[in-house]
Design an enzyme around this catalytic site. Structure first.
Site, PDB file in Angstrom:
ATOM      1  N   HIS A 123     -27.826  21.573 -11.750  1.00  0.00           N
ATOM      2  CA  HIS A 123     -27.456  20.971 -10.482  1.00  0.00           C
ATOM      3  C   HIS A 123     -28.195  21.674  -9.343  1.00  0.00           C
ATOM      4  O   HIS A 123     -28.630  22.819  -9.483  1.00  0.00           O
ATOM      5  CB  HIS A 123     -25.944  21.043 -10.282  1.00  0.00           C
ATOM      6  CG  HIS A 123     -25.196  20.144 -11.209  1.00  0.00           C
ATOM      7  ND1 HIS A 123     -23.841  19.990 -11.152  1.00  0.00           N
ATOM      8  CD2 HIS A 123     -25.628  19.335 -12.216  1.00  0.00           C
ATOM      9  CE1 HIS A 123     -23.458  19.126 -12.078  1.00  0.00           C
ATOM     10  NE2 HIS A 123     -24.525  18.725 -12.747  1.00  0.00           N
ATOM     11  N   GLU A 145     -27.280  22.999  -6.470  1.00  0.00           N
ATOM     12  CA  GLU A 145     -26.750  24.267  -5.958  1.00  0.00           C
ATOM     13  C   GLU A 145     -26.962  25.400  -6.957  1.00  0.00           C
ATOM     14  O   GLU A 145     -27.229  26.539  -6.572  1.00  0.00           O
ATOM     15  CB  GLU A 145     -25.280  24.147  -5.536  1.00  0.00           C
ATOM     16  CG  GLU A 145     -24.331  23.678  -6.608  1.00  0.00           C
ATOM     17  CD  GLU A 145     -24.202  22.178  -6.739  1.00  0.00           C
ATOM     18  OE1 GLU A 145     -23.054  21.697  -6.783  1.00  0.00           O
ATOM     19  OE2 GLU A 145     -25.218  21.481  -6.843  1.00  0.00           O
ATOM     20  N   CYS A 156     -20.156  24.208 -10.757  1.00  0.00           N
ATOM     21  CA  CYS A 156     -20.961  24.797  -9.679  1.00  0.00           C
ATOM     22  C   CYS A 156     -20.101  25.503  -8.639  1.00  0.00           C
ATOM     23  O   CYS A 156     -20.543  26.473  -8.031  1.00  0.00           O
ATOM     24  CB  CYS A 156     -21.841  23.732  -9.026  1.00  0.00           C
ATOM     25  SG  CYS A 156     -23.206  23.213 -10.102  1.00  0.00           S
ATOM     26  N   CYS A 190     -19.527  20.040  -8.240  1.00  0.00           N
ATOM     27  CA  CYS A 190     -18.636  19.866  -9.395  1.00  0.00           C
ATOM     28  C   CYS A 190     -17.865  21.167  -9.599  1.00  0.00           C
ATOM     29  O   CYS A 190     -18.174  22.189  -8.974  1.00  0.00           O
ATOM     30  CB  CYS A 190     -19.448  19.504 -10.637  1.00  0.00           C
ATOM     31  SG  CYS A 190     -20.437  20.878 -11.305  1.00  0.00           S
TER      32      CYS A 190
END
Length: 143
Positions: A70, A72, A101, A98
């Site tokens: 992802h 981040e 993360c 999510c």
């Protein structure tokens, strides 16, 4: 910094994150992230496959491959390989994180999260709120 000026900077950083998201090879969602500390961009990231892997994020059925990173996570990992630190930084991201993360965000020392649109599951935001991370959603990016 006053709130009006802060909002102006927040929108600008989110617009940069949105531009960064366009670098993603993912078809389902393109997400961009920036980490800013003391008004300096210390990292950036977008969602995609790990280094050395093919750029296709989805399998034949159109599902995202499990190993796609992802935005981040990519931005935080970039900081880990640098001389910078995420302590007290702000994460700007085009989509709320999510739950996986959100653990990385908290553990990295990021203290503020500014995001544009909601992810389908808001349990990551609930976790960050409980962890004391300041959350702000900005839906309208243009002035």
């Amino acid at each position: 910094m006053n709130t009006k000026k802060q909002l102006k900077f927040d929108k600008a950083y989110l617009r940069i994150a949105r531009e960064w998201s366009k670098l993603s090879h993912c078809n389902r969602k393109q997400v961009g992230a920036l980490i800013v500390k003391d008004r300096m961009i210390i990292s950036d990231g977008y969602n995609g496959t790990p280094s050395g892997f093919e750029n296709f994020c989805e399998d034949e059925e159109g599902y995202t491959k499990w190993y796609v990173l992802h935005a981040e996570a990519n931005a935080i990992l970039k900081v880990a390989g640098s001389t910078q630190s995420c302590n007290d930084a702000t994460l700007y991201i085009t989509m709320s994180p999510c739950k996986e993360c959100s653990k990385l965000i908290h553990q990295s020392g990021i203290k503020r999260l500014v995001y544009h649109i909601d992810y389908k599951d808001n349990s990551g935001l609930k976790f960050l709120e409980k962890a004391g991370v300041e959350l702000q959603q900005i839906s309208k990016l243009e002035d």
